[in-house]
Design a protein around this motif. Structure first.
Motif, PDB file in Angstrom:
ATOM      1  N   ASN A 229       0.837  -1.207   0.000  1.00  0.00           N
ATOM      2  CA  ASN A 229       0.000   0.000   0.000  1.00  0.00           C
ATOM      3  C   ASN A 229       0.874   1.259   0.000  1.00  0.00           C
ATOM      4  N   PHE A 230       1.880   1.211  -0.803  1.00  0.00           N
ATOM      5  CA  PHE A 230       2.793   2.316  -1.074  1.00  0.00           C
ATOM      6  C   PHE A 230       2.016   3.428  -1.791  1.00  0.00           C
ATOM      7  N   GLN A 231       2.405   4.672  -1.581  1.00  0.00           N
ATOM      8  CA  GLN A 231       1.662   5.775  -2.199  1.00  0.00           C
ATOM      9  C   GLN A 231       2.464   6.576  -3.221  1.00  0.00           C
ATOM     10  N   GLY A 232       3.709   6.191  -3.462  1.00  0.00           N
ATOM     11  CA  GLY A 232       4.555   7.029  -4.310  1.00  0.00           C
ATOM     12  C   GLY A 232       5.313   8.002  -3.427  1.00  0.00           C
ATOM     13  N   PRO A 233       6.163   8.815  -3.984  1.00  0.00           N
ATOM     14  CA  PRO A 233       6.489   8.930  -5.388  1.00  0.00           C
ATOM     15  C   PRO A 233       7.241   7.702  -5.905  1.00  0.00           C
ATOM     16  N   PHE A 234       7.044   7.405  -7.190  1.00  0.00           N
ATOM     17  CA  PHE A 234       7.640   6.196  -7.750  1.00  0.00           C
ATOM     18  C   PHE A 234       9.111   6.370  -8.098  1.00  0.00           C
ATOM     19  N   SER A 235       9.664   7.518  -7.758  1.00  0.00           N
ATOM     20  CA  SER A 235      11.126   7.628  -7.773  1.00  0.00           C
ATOM     21  C   SER A 235      11.700   6.603  -6.794  1.00  0.00           C
ATOM     22  N   ILE A 236      10.892   6.252  -5.787  1.00  0.00           N
ATOM     23  CA  ILE A 236      11.318   5.267  -4.787  1.00  0.00           C
ATOM     24  C   ILE A 236      11.443   3.871  -5.406  1.00  0.00           C
ATOM     25  N   HIS A 237      10.724   3.630  -6.503  1.00  0.00           N
ATOM     26  CA  HIS A 237      10.855   2.338  -7.196  1.00  0.00           C
ATOM     27  C   HIS A 237      12.324   2.070  -7.516  1.00  0.00           C
ATOM     28  N   THR A 238      13.000   3.108  -7.943  1.00  0.00           N
ATOM     29  CA  THR A 238      14.427   3.003  -8.271  1.00  0.00           C
ATOM     30  C   THR A 238      15.242   2.624  -7.040  1.00  0.00           C
ATOM     31  N   VAL A 239      14.897   3.253  -5.914  1.00  0.00           N
ATOM     32  CA  VAL A 239      15.616   2.981  -4.662  1.00  0.00           C
ATOM     33  C   VAL A 239      15.426   1.512  -4.252  1.00  0.00           C
ATOM     34  N   ILE A 240      14.181   1.033  -4.389  1.00  0.00           N
ATOM     35  CA  ILE A 240      13.879  -0.346  -3.994  1.00  0.00           C
ATOM     36  C   ILE A 240      14.607  -1.327  -4.919  1.00  0.00           C
ATOM     37  N   ALA A 241      14.530  -1.071  -6.225  1.00  0.00           N
ATOM     38  CA  ALA A 241      15.169  -1.980  -7.184  1.00  0.00           C
ATOM     39  C   ALA A 241      16.675  -2.063  -6.931  1.00  0.00           C
ATOM     40  N   ALA A 243      18.213  -1.498  -4.134  1.00  0.00           N
ATOM     41  CA  ALA A 243      18.453  -2.211  -2.873  1.00  0.00           C
ATOM     42  C   ALA A 243      18.292  -3.714  -3.055  1.00  0.00           C
ATOM     43  N   LEU A 244      17.347  -4.118  -3.915  1.00  0.00           N
ATOM     44  CA  LEU A 244      17.130  -5.552  -4.141  1.00  0.00           C
ATOM     45  C   LEU A 244      18.060  -6.110  -5.220  1.00  0.00           C
ATOM     46  N   LYS A 245      18.898  -5.259  -5.741  1.00  0.00           N
ATOM     47  CA  LYS A 245      19.919  -5.642  -6.722  1.00  0.00           C
ATOM     48  C   LYS A 245      19.314  -6.242  -7.994  1.00  0.00           C
ATOM     49  N   VAL A 246      18.226  -5.624  -8.461  1.00  0.00           N
ATOM     50  CA  VAL A 246      17.655  -6.031  -9.753  1.00  0.00           C
ATOM     51  C   VAL A 246      17.424  -4.778 -10.587  1.00  0.00           C
ATOM     52  N   PRO A 247      17.434  -4.927 -11.925  1.00  0.00           N
ATOM     53  CA  PRO A 247      17.039  -3.779 -12.740  1.00  0.00           C
ATOM     54  C   PRO A 247      15.554  -3.489 -12.531  1.00  0.00           C
ATOM     55  N   GLY A 248      15.156  -2.261 -12.878  1.00  0.00           N
ATOM     56  CA  GLY A 248      13.776  -1.836 -12.626  1.00  0.00           C
ATOM     57  C   GLY A 248      12.736  -2.763 -13.234  1.00  0.00           C
ATOM     58  N   ASN A 249      13.054  -3.362 -14.371  1.00  0.00           N
ATOM     59  CA  ASN A 249      12.054  -4.216 -15.016  1.00  0.00           C
ATOM     60  C   ASN A 249      11.894  -5.573 -14.325  1.00  0.00           C
ATOM     61  N   ARG A 250      12.703  -5.820 -13.308  1.00  0.00           N
ATOM     62  CA  ARG A 250      12.511  -7.039 -12.509  1.00  0.00           C
ATOM     63  C   ARG A 250      11.954  -6.736 -11.123  1.00  0.00           C
ATOM     64  N   LEU A 251      11.459  -5.542 -10.977  1.00  0.00           N
ATOM     65  CA  LEU A 251      10.734  -5.193  -9.755  1.00  0.00           C
ATOM     66  C   LEU A 251       9.342  -4.754 -10.175  1.00  0.00           C
ATOM     67  N   ARG A 252       8.405  -5.695 -10.067  1.00  0.00           N
ATOM     68  CA  ARG A 252       7.020  -5.370 -10.385  1.00  0.00           C
ATOM     69  C   ARG A 252       6.353  -4.914  -9.096  1.00  0.00           C
ATOM     70  N   LEU A 253       6.034  -3.634  -9.033  1.00  0.00           N
ATOM     71  CA  LEU A 253       5.437  -3.062  -7.833  1.00  0.00           C
ATOM     72  C   LEU A 253       3.984  -2.725  -8.141  1.00  0.00           C
ATOM     73  N   ARG A 254       3.096  -3.278  -7.359  1.00  0.00           N
ATOM     74  CA  ARG A 254       1.669  -3.052  -7.573  1.00  0.00           C
ATOM     75  C   ARG A 254       1.034  -2.473  -6.314  1.00  0.00           C
TER      76      ARG A 254
END
Lengths: 1003, 171
Positions: A229-241, A243-254
């Protein structure tokens, strides 16, 4: 050309009698029927994949301590436990979260070798269900070596303060100075200088739904699928990816369809996304985690607290010539993304609603032993305006004029828009003088003053406060780079803009679907978008179906996506309008060819696409809309497809910081002018809001009911911040407000209805003319109420929250000592939680026998409920494991007890320490035994204890009561046992272990 | 009183919104978790698990109850009403629910179920409440979105409409 035609068509349409546009009407919300009947789909309402495991998090009871050892063996052995992760395991599969300043500092979602705040994760247990996971977490043994802690933003800069991170020498994460105009000269020339020191407290908007994460990892593709139940900003998607050591296209965030409020707070779920995703990867199974309320209050996220010194150079007529800001921003124990954004979000707006050309700013960012900070409604605004608008009142007092006059003298002129502030913001539109005049008139300011006079004549404490505020919305994604120097920015590359997205889809029967990446948490985005798009297509809102869930693997999104910085109405709804117009333009061409008219003659109205000049010449909207599916060959060559259209929109005004550090930090700037009357009870010093008037100019209003809903909701939260709410810490870093009975939120009996007044000055920079509105009262109301309280009590300084105890200290001075004969518990250290008590019990058996029992550990387990184990280290030294529940928290404690001053069989002094996941502390007690004259023993006891850690968070009120109950129960059970003649009996140690475990033992 | 084994699961049977339900629970399982996780009645929400926020409020044997402060095994044999049982049918809303929608008395909707239960229960016993009475009743519920006023308005409006429609039908 076609766009213009469509626009004309719509506005023409809008002119006709009952065919008013849907935008601007308070229609019922499409969201409500499901939510009202229990059919919402919040994250914890959704099913999970079979075999999904559940996580519980073990957290630090210490504000600052080294982790010497973690023993997870017992936890791992518990049935149902899949994996137990400590910092070491998490580190092995992730990398550090990105830190927002240039410094050799790491930021992990779990403690690695040191804990730095109470509640910091220390271990994650993953088991078949949540209860098993929590059971196992209690079996983890962590050995800590406490360090001294610091919680004050000024204290943390002191030479002797403990250092949290070696990469932040002196606990200073950033120190930047800015200069706009010639502030030194302005101060030198000005006849007056006024100054104010402010300490803005910590608080949070605390959504009623807590954080939730469901994560899985596909080892074959090394890809994560995460629902949160994340609310953004989705700049954080980059931070998460990263940290999880994957490129952005391997982090599906819904995100789930519904989210139970956020107010910025659910941005802070992202470290837990990393943590739970890491757990899912290690476990090889999906893992779900739902945060509980204690976790949320203690360790989710918080707004920053800030120490500010603000000075103004002021002319004789009250004109403010220059400002000098010195801000020390407390971001807690780690500088988590996007911090220090709270400090820089307002950077273009440091002059508020005023025309001030000379500004000096020093911004320091510090770390302390408190929960890391993040987004929270108002985001930087409350901290800035509290200082600025308190200073305006101070100037008025100093010059002997009305605060309203100082405000009026300094407001930006109506003909100056768009107005560039000294620090770079481009204020889009407004007429502040007119807004103030309307509020004064409509809100009956003169009558309020008469009311104050009357109340004061009767000897009542009544005050009036004012606040003028510019409310920024639609953040520039580049504002945070203002924390870097121009040279550093050149190296990292430009950051700016705020890409909004909207997609319009037409299906084979011509019905319309809208998708946006706005992630609402109750703001009714689906309803407003249905209005906006219905207007463009000449349909009704119920014809438009809107989806606001986001799936980063499939949807259009950008780093600016999400629900923050009040960007929906201004940016997202506007982008949906642009997308709909683009589709409408193509549909107009198609219809024109079918109806044999020019595209410019086409209008969309009442479900038809028609000729403006000959309305009978028309075709059903759904028929035109479906054509791209069924017969693309019959479309005009230049029409293109109409099946799906995605528009990305970013305003050109949002440029990066320039070389002089001027930054247009936000796109839109609404205006708020508030005033209020408060009355303070002379006896209780409770503040009651007598009247509150709030004037808003948020540009074009899309849905009046929702705009007022945002204003009321923000006002209620701001009232809480003003009067009740504070994330309170003891000096040792113990967190003291871990329940909603300690962190007090306003209820129906405290929140009055504010008088809301509107003015609409459209923004020239947004497609619909709308500006943000949701955060304004969080900026204006705390200081408005504080000004009123200061006025009522004649105070120079006030600090939030304005709880009666604090006001009593300001008005009446510190509490006098109690009359002699009543001993007072004086905390051993400031901020300690002190508990004292005494009592007695009658026991069968002579003192000599009781004494022997007291020292016999073998009898203890039958005597102490929840006592798992007792070890006798020496004749006078014991250790025990005890499980104890106090209020909502049950936990295991390890107690270590020594006996002193033994006077067998008459008296003994005991000193103990205990520690568990829920707390730590120390206790000292004395027990005396005397013959009761009937062959039995009269036992009297007294105790004195100090506690810290999580158990302190639930409040002394519960602890005191729980102590009495537990000790009472213990003696009752003991007396029963002695009376029954069983082998057991009272044990000194049993009592002490109970006591020590309850209060814990401070090292 | 029955003594229950801590580590065992025990059958719990009760009436939920008029229908008989049955599932097994450990003695420590909260009623809120039992409703949501065992019975799939996810309309009842959990906000604090210490009885302050009111989100989990339901009606047990005609008494307003915090589901988070109740153990599942305690309600064996009881009659329970939750938010799923308020509407007359799945595609229709009750007068109170409609008043909430008209007055924008909810935003995120997370706290709403508990508030509806309190009001539904109260209004059935006090058909003509004052604003003060409604504010007093709802002071046991926390809402972070609305600032409360629209909720109060909706409650008073629902009461007014119910009373006037009764008068009409009586006449």
């Amino acid at each position: 050309m076609v766009q213009a035609a469509v626009r004309t068509a719509i506005s023409c349409d809008q002119g006709k009698g009952d065919e008013r546009p849907w935008v601007g009407r308070s229609i019922e919300r499409v969201e409500d029927a499901g939510l009202l009947s229990g059919r919402g789909r919040f994250i914890d309402d959704l099913g999970v994949q079979p075999g999904t495991l559940h996580a519980a998090i073990l957290r630090s009871p210490h504000a600052h301590a080294d982790i010497l050892a973690i023993d997870t063996e017992a936890a791992k052995r518990l049935a149902g436990v899949a994996v137990v992760l400590t910092g070491e395991q998490v580190k092995a599969v992730t990398s550090s979260l990105v830190v927002g300043v240039k410094a050799p500092v790491e930021c992990w979602p779990i403690a690695t070798d040191r804990v730095r705040y109470v509640g910091e994760p220390v271990a994650v247990v993953v088991a078949t269900d949540r209860a098993r996971a929590e059971d196992a977490a209690e079996l983890i043994s962590v050995e800590y070596r406490p360090r001294s802690a610091v919680v004050d933003p000024l204290g943390t800069l002191a030479r002797e303060a403990p250092v949290l991170h070696d990469g932040f020498p002196g606990n200073l994460a950033s120190d930047r100075t800015f200069r706009y105009g010639d502030p030194e000269q302005a101060f030198a020339d000005a006849p007056h200088r006024f100054s104010i020191d402010v300490k803005y407290p910590r608080n949070s908007c605390t959504p009623i739904e807590t954080y939730g994460v469901i994560a899985s990892h596909d080892a074959a593709e090394d890809a994560f699928d995460i629902l949160a139940n994340f609310q953004g900003p989705f700049s954080i998607h980059t931070v998460i990816a990263r940290a999880l050591k994957v490129p952005g296209n391997r982090l599906r965030l819904r995100t789930p369809p519904d989210s139970g409020g956020s107010f910025g707070v659910k941005q802070g779920v992202f470290p837990y996304i990393v943590l739970i995703a890491a757990a899912a990867r290690v476990a090889g199974r999906p893992v779900k985690w739902i945060e509980d309320r204690l976790e949320h209050l203690a360790a989710s996220v918080s707004a920053t607290n800030r120490a500010t010194t603000l000075s103004a150079a002021v002319a004789a007529d009250g004109k403010i010539l220059a400002l000098d800001w010195d801000q020390i921003e407390d971001c807690g124990a780690h500088l988590r993304a996007p911090e220090p954004a709270t400090l820089y979000r307002m950077h273009g707006n440091m002059t508020g609603a005023y025309d001030i050309r000379h500004v000096k700013i020093r911004n320091r960012v510090v770390v302390t032993n408190k929960t890391p900070t993040g987004l929270n409604r108002g985001f930087g605004g409350p901290q800035v305006y509290f200082a600025l608008e308190r200073l305006v009142q101070r100037i008025a007092l100093g010059l002997g004029v009305e605060p309203l006059d100082v405000i009026r003298r300094n407001l930006i002129e109506a003909n100056a828009f768009p107005y560039r502030t000294a620090s770079g913001a481009l204020l889009d539109s407004g007429n502040y003088q007119e807004a103030v005049a309307r509020a004064i008139e409509g809100g009956k300011f003169a009558e309020l003053k008469a009311r104050r006079d009357e109340a004061r004549a009767q000897g009542r404490l009544y005050g009036i406060g004012l606040a003028a505020v510019v409310e920024p919305s639609v953040s520039n994604m580049g504002y945070i780079t203002t924390v870097l120097t121009a040279a550093e920015r050149r190296k990292t590359g430009p950051k700016n803009g705020a890409q909004a997205t909207a997609t319009i889809g037409l299906d084979p029967v011509g019905s319309v679907t809208v998708h946006v990446a706005s992630v609402p948490q109750g703001q009714g985005h689906r309803t407003v978008l249905s209005q906006v798009v219905a207007d463009v297509f000449g349909l009704e809102p119920k014809d438009i179906r809107v989806n606001t869930e986001i799936d980063t693997a499939k949807d259009a999104w950008s780093i600016a996506s999400g629900n923050y910085a009040s960007r929906f109405a201004a940016a997202v709804a506007g982008t949906a309008k642009l997308a709909a117009e683009r589709v409408a333009g193509r549909l107009a061409r198609i219809a024109a060819s079918q109806l044999n008219v020019e595209p410019a003659d086409i209008v969309f109205t009442r479900g038809f696409v028609a000729s403006r000049h000959n309305p009978e010449n028309r075709i059903a909207f759904s028929r035109v809309a479906a054509l791209s599916h069924w017969s693309p060959g019959s479309l005009p060559d230049d029409a293109g497809q109409t099946i799906r259209e995605t528009v990305f929109w970013t305003p050109p005004e949002l440029t990066p910081p320039d070389d002089e550090d001027r930054i247009n930090s936000s796109l839109c700037h609404g205006f708020i002018f508030d005033f209020c009357g408060v009355e303070i009870d002379r006896t209780t010093l409770e503040t009651r809001i007598d009247r509150y008037v709030t004037m808003h100019d948020c540009g074009t209003i899309l849905h009046p009911g929702m705009v007022n809903g945002q204003i009321r909701g923000g006002f209620a939260q701001a009232l809480g911040a003003a009067l009740y709410e504070e994330y309170a810490y003891a000096d040792d870093g113990s967190f003291l407000t871990g329940t909603l009975a300690d962190y007090l939120l306003p209820t129906t009996t405290e929140v009055p209805e504010p008088q809301i007044i509107h003015m609409e000055t459209p923004s020239p920079f947004t497609p619909l003319g709308a500006k943000g509105v949701g955060e304004g009262n969080c900026m204006s109301t705390p200081v408005c109420v504080a000004n009123a309280v200061a006025d009522a009590l004649g105070l120079v300084d006030v600090t939030l929250p304005l709880v009666p105890a604090r006001l009593a200290e300001l008005v009446r001075g510190a509490e006098p000592p109690p009359p002699s004969g009543h001993p007072i518990a004086r905390p051993a250290r400031q901020g300690d939680r002190q508990l004292r008590g005494e009592g007695q019990a009658s026991l069968k058996g002579a003192p000599e026998r009781v004494w022997r029992m007291l020292l016999d550990p073998a009898t203890l387990q039958s005597v102490i409920p929840g006592c798992q184990r007792v070890d006798k280290i020496s004749e006078t030294h014991f250790r025990a494991d005890v499980t104890l529940g106090i209020g909502p928290v049950t936990g295991r404690y390890r107690a270590d007890v020594e006996l002193f001053d033994l006077e067998p069989p008459r008296a003994v002094r005991l000193r103990g320490a205990a520690e568990g996941a829920l707390g730590f502390g120390s206790a000292e007690g004395r027990i005396m035994l005397a013959p009761d004259g009937r062959g039995g023993t009269q036992l009297t006891y007294s105790y004195d204890a100090a506690i810290g850690g999580k158990v302190a968070s639930i409040g002394g009120r519960l602890l005191d009561g729980a102590t009495r109950v537990i000790i009472g129960q213990f003696f009752a059970a003991l007396a029963r046992k002695a009376g029954g003649g069983a082998a057991g009996g009272f044990s000194l140690f049993a009592w002490l272990a109970k006591l020590a475990s309850l209060f814990g033992g401070r090292r | 009183m029955n003594r229950l084994e801590a580590d065992a699961r025990h059958p719990v049977r009760f009436t939920l919104n008029g229908k008989a339900v049955e599932a097994e629970a450990e003695p420590r399982t909260l009623l809120s978790d039992f409703l949501r996780q065992q019975l799939g009645a996810t309309g009842t929400h959990v906000g604090c698990e210490h009885g302050v926020c009111g989100a989990c409020t339901i009606v047990v044997d005609d008494m307003l109850t915090r589901a988070c402060l109740t153990l599942a095994v305690q309600v064996d044999g009881c009659d329970i009403r939750t938010v799923e049982g308020i509407a007359p049918s799945p595609d229709r809303l009750s007068a109170l629910q409609r008043a909430f929608r008209r007055n924008h008395a909810l935003q995120c909707g997370f706290c709403t179920a508990g508030i509806l239960m309190s009001l539904d229960h109260y209004l059935s016993r006090h058909p003509a409440p004052t604003e003060e009475e409604i504010r007093e009743l709802l002071s046991g519920h926390l809402c972070r979105c609305t600032g409360y006023t629209p909720i109060i308005r909706a409650a008073l409006e629902a009461a007014r409409l119910a009373t006037s429609s009764e008068e009409t039908s009586d006449a």
